[in-house]
Design a protein around this motif. Structure first.
Motif, PDB file in Angstrom:
ATOM      1  N   ALA A  47      -9.545   4.523   6.837  1.00 46.17           N
ATOM      2  CA  ALA A  47      -9.957   3.397   5.628  1.00 46.17           C
ATOM      3  C   ALA A  47      -8.625   2.727   5.331  1.00 46.17           C
ATOM      4  N   LEU A  48      -7.581   3.087   5.450  1.00 52.72           N
ATOM      5  CA  LEU A  48      -6.366   2.371   5.088  1.00 52.72           C
ATOM      6  C   LEU A  48      -5.988   1.443   6.286  1.00 52.72           C
TER       7      LEU A  48
ATOM      8  N   GLN B   3      -8.251   0.087   8.278  1.00 54.82           N
ATOM      9  CA  GLN B   3      -9.261  -1.089   8.018  1.00 54.82           C
ATOM     10  C   GLN B   3      -8.700  -2.151   7.145  1.00 54.82           C
ATOM     11  N   GLN B   4      -8.129  -1.513   5.988  1.00 52.69           N
ATOM     12  CA  GLN B   4      -7.771  -2.429   4.719  1.00 52.69           C
ATOM     13  C   GLN B   4      -6.752  -3.240   5.312  1.00 52.69           C
ATOM     14  N   LEU B   5      -5.726  -2.766   5.978  1.00 54.73           N
ATOM     15  CA  LEU B   5      -4.538  -3.503   6.262  1.00 54.73           C
ATOM     16  C   LEU B   5      -4.998  -4.369   7.562  1.00 54.73           C
TER      17      LEU B   5
ATOM     18  N   THR C 296      -7.722  -5.937   7.654  1.00 47.06           N
ATOM     19  CA  THR C 296      -8.400  -6.856   6.717  1.00 47.06           C
ATOM     20  C   THR C 296      -7.462  -7.786   6.216  1.00 47.06           C
ATOM     21  N   TYR C 297      -6.233  -7.586   5.654  1.00 45.58           N
ATOM     22  CA  TYR C 297      -5.161  -8.343   5.015  1.00 45.58           C
ATOM     23  C   TYR C 297      -4.768  -9.336   6.191  1.00 45.58           C
TER      24      TYR C 297
ATOM     25  N   ILE D 245       0.882  -1.238  -0.041  1.00 43.65           N
ATOM     26  CA  ILE D 245       0.064   0.049  -0.038  1.00 43.65           C
ATOM     27  C   ILE D 245       0.898   1.288   0.084  1.00 43.65           C
TER      28      ILE D 245
END
Length: 246
Positions: free
Chosen positions: A230-231, A233-235, A237-238, A210
């Protein structure tokens, strides 16, 4: 530029790293996150020449550096300051071992980070955050082209950790050394780095990368932005996907 090129590493029958590739550009700050036991510390041992590769290559400015010690600057989780040496003597330790101590440069850096009054103090007289600053300056003074920082703030309390993150990003933005930074904290990675690399569970390879979009100099208010959330949350999730992967 540091180039990790399709590397593998096993210990007996346990494969820790498999087909791992990424780059760190000159002057770039790259954070690495991943599940516990995913080979992050092993990666630093490989880059630092402490452990040998099974396959692949590690290149620094096009030159293979695997199994070469003393090529990178390293800052461990604990400050690792020698208790019988003064702060100044601890800063020059690495260069002293190479018979090239630069006392004036060490004093200059201690002054830059607000520790000039503690040159003749001993480690036990400093707070945890101050000791970590000394450890970082020792890595800087070694004048290596890339610094590998292995969860350097993990042992600090939350307030001191936030304070040290702000100090580190401010110092780095002034001098722009190439940095590879391992952390378990998603928020720390996003606040500090230009790019975040997510590793899979063992055997580690790259799951995702990212680009961090925030301008520099970084300020604390980015932590409260919608983009940061948002970032984060994305990380998360990974990492959750890896935690529950078969």
């Amino acid at each position: 530029m540091l180039h990790i090129q399709n590397i593998d590493k096993s210990f007996d029958s346990l494969q820790v790293i498999q087909g791992l590739s990424f780059e760190v550009q000159d002057g770039e700050f790259v954070a690495i996150i991943g599940p516990s036991g995913s080979g992050k510390s092993t990666l630093f041992q490989l880059i630092g020449g402490v452990t040998s590769l099974d396959e692949g290559a590690i290149l620094l400015d096009g030159e293979a550096i695997q199994q070469q010690r003393g090529v990178i600057g390293y800052m461990p989780q604990q400050p690792c300051l020698l208790p019988w040496r003064t702060i100044l003597d601890n800063v020059i330790l690495v260069e002293e071992l190479r018979h090239k101590p630069n006392m004036e440069l060490a004093k200059e850096w201690l002054d830059k980070v607000g520790l000039s009054a503690f040159q003749q103090a001993y480690p036990h007289e400093l707070s945890g955050g101050m000791q970590q600053r000394v450890s970082f300056i020792r890595a800087i003074v070694s004048n290596k082209p890339i610094l590998c920082l292995d969860e350097p703030f993990s042992a600090l309390d939350e307030f001191t950790r936030l304070e040290m993150q702000a100090w580190l990003v401010s110092t780095w933005e002034t001098y722009r050394k190439s940095v590879l930074f391992v952390t378990h904290s998603i928020e720390e990675a996003l606040f500090l780095a230009d790019r975040v690399i997510v590793l899979t569970k063992r055997p580690a390879t790259v799951k995702a990368e990212i680009e961090v979009p925030f301008a520099r100099p970084r300020t604390e208010d980015i932590r409260h932005s919608a983009t940061f959330t948002a970032l984060k949350q994305q990380l998360f999730t990974y990492l959750k996907e890896e935690a529950y992967a078969d």
